[in-house]
Design a protein around this motif. Structure first.
Motif, PDB file in Angstrom:
ATOM      1  N   ASN A 138       1.033  -1.512   0.137  1.00 12.90           N
ATOM      2  CA  ASN A 138      -0.370   0.380   0.141  1.00 12.90           C
ATOM      3  C   ASN A 138       1.130   1.396   0.020  1.00 12.90           C
ATOM      4  OD1 ASN A 138      -2.461  -1.275  -0.302  1.00 12.90           O
ATOM      5  ND2 ASN A 138      -2.960  -0.695   1.728  1.00 12.90           N
ATOM      6  N   LEU A 140       3.784   2.138  -1.495  1.00 14.75           N
ATOM      7  CA  LEU A 140       4.385   2.005  -2.714  1.00 14.75           C
ATOM      8  C   LEU A 140       3.623   2.053  -3.857  1.00 14.75           C
ATOM      9  CD1 LEU A 140       6.802  -1.024  -1.712  1.00 14.75           C
ATOM     10  CD2 LEU A 140       6.994   1.145  -1.247  1.00 14.75           C
ATOM     11  N   SER A 141       4.055   2.872  -5.116  1.00 13.26           N
ATOM     12  CA  SER A 141       3.822   3.157  -6.601  1.00 13.26           C
ATOM     13  C   SER A 141       4.166   1.784  -6.805  1.00 13.26           C
ATOM     14  CB  SER A 141       4.177   4.210  -6.907  1.00 13.26           C
ATOM     15  OG  SER A 141       5.697   4.521  -7.244  1.00 13.26           O
ATOM     16  N   ASP A 142       3.661   1.446  -8.337  1.00 16.11           N
ATOM     17  CA  ASP A 142       3.859   0.164  -8.948  1.00 16.11           C
ATOM     18  C   ASP A 142       5.214   0.593  -9.073  1.00 16.11           C
ATOM     19  OD1 ASP A 142       0.825  -0.534  -8.780  1.00 16.11           O
ATOM     20  OD2 ASP A 142       0.550   0.362 -10.791  1.00 16.11           O
ATOM     21  N   ASP A 143       6.017   2.008  -9.722  1.00 18.42           N
ATOM     22  CA  ASP A 143       6.745   1.280 -10.369  1.00 18.42           C
ATOM     23  C   ASP A 143       8.189   1.512  -9.102  1.00 18.42           C
ATOM     24  OD1 ASP A 143       9.379   3.253 -11.781  1.00 18.42           O
ATOM     25  OD2 ASP A 143       9.607   4.971 -10.899  1.00 18.42           O
ATOM     26  N   ASP A 144       7.862   1.430  -7.639  1.00 19.39           N
ATOM     27  CA  ASP A 144       8.068   1.725  -6.301  1.00 19.39           C
ATOM     28  C   ASP A 144       8.087  -0.190  -6.656  1.00 19.39           C
ATOM     29  OD1 ASP A 144       8.222   3.990  -5.243  1.00 19.39           O
ATOM     30  OD2 ASP A 144       7.376   4.067  -3.944  1.00 19.39           O
TER      31      ASP A 144
END
Length: 185
Positions: A138, A140-144
């Motif tokens: 949660n 984190l971004s998709d990129d993260d």
């Protein structure tokens, strides 16, 4: 004279110290893994009555198309041989796994998931996913997530390139004689 030595400062023994950013990253990783594992363990005990290690064993068996040897399981969950034998015994007693001799290698023990073990795994997996999502994914971004996955895969693969724990020789305890008691672990 007072010591200014800090954690990660290996200067007294000739080991170069970690850079402050490395040390901070190391401790952040340890703390995050400990917190995640604690919450996962609570969920597993509440919903399934099993430990984190037992869940790992069930998960490895559930992902495998064939039974696994005890050595494969020990290497997969990074657990001691004796600890794994104990945990497998508890799971077998609960009817969640079976252990049998390997027809191809009399020294190997094969472990398979029972129908009850597979059902328990399927029942507790959604809660496990929810805890993982809430605590790990949660924030984190998709990129993260992609970057973290790439980084942790490289680290894991680097660590897995070392000989597995099962390849290490077992430590032998000195035998006791009437004059010399055995040493405790």
């Amino acid at each position: 004279m007072t010591s200014t030595r800090t954690a990660g400062d290996g200067s007294d023994d000739g080991v170069p110290p970690l850079h402050p950013e490395q040390l901070q990253t190391y401790f952040a990783l340890l703390e995050a893994v400990s917190l995640l594992q604690h919450h996962v363990e609570q969920q597993l005990r509440t919903e399934g009555g099993i430990s984190y290690v037992q869940f790992q064993l069930l998960a490895n068996l559930a992902r495998s198309e064939t039974p696994l040897t005890m050595t494969q399981l020990a290497d997969g969950v990074v657990y001691s041989r004796s600890g794994l034998t104990y945990q497998a015994g508890l799971l077998e007693k609960a009817g969640l796994i079976t252990r049998s001799s390997s027809p191809g290698d009399e020294r190997a023990t094969l472990v398979a998931l029972t129908d009850a073990g597979a059902a328990l795994f399927r029942r507790i997996l959604p809660g496990h996913i929810e805890v993982s999502r809430l605590l790990l994914f949660n924030p984190l971004s998709d990129d993260d997530v992609r970057h973290l996955g790439d980084i942790m895969t490289r680290v894991r693969d680097h660590m897995r390139a070392l000989p597995p724990r099962s390849a290490a020789p077992r430590k032998r305890r000195p035998r006791s004689t009437p004059d010399t008691p055995a040493q405790a672990d």
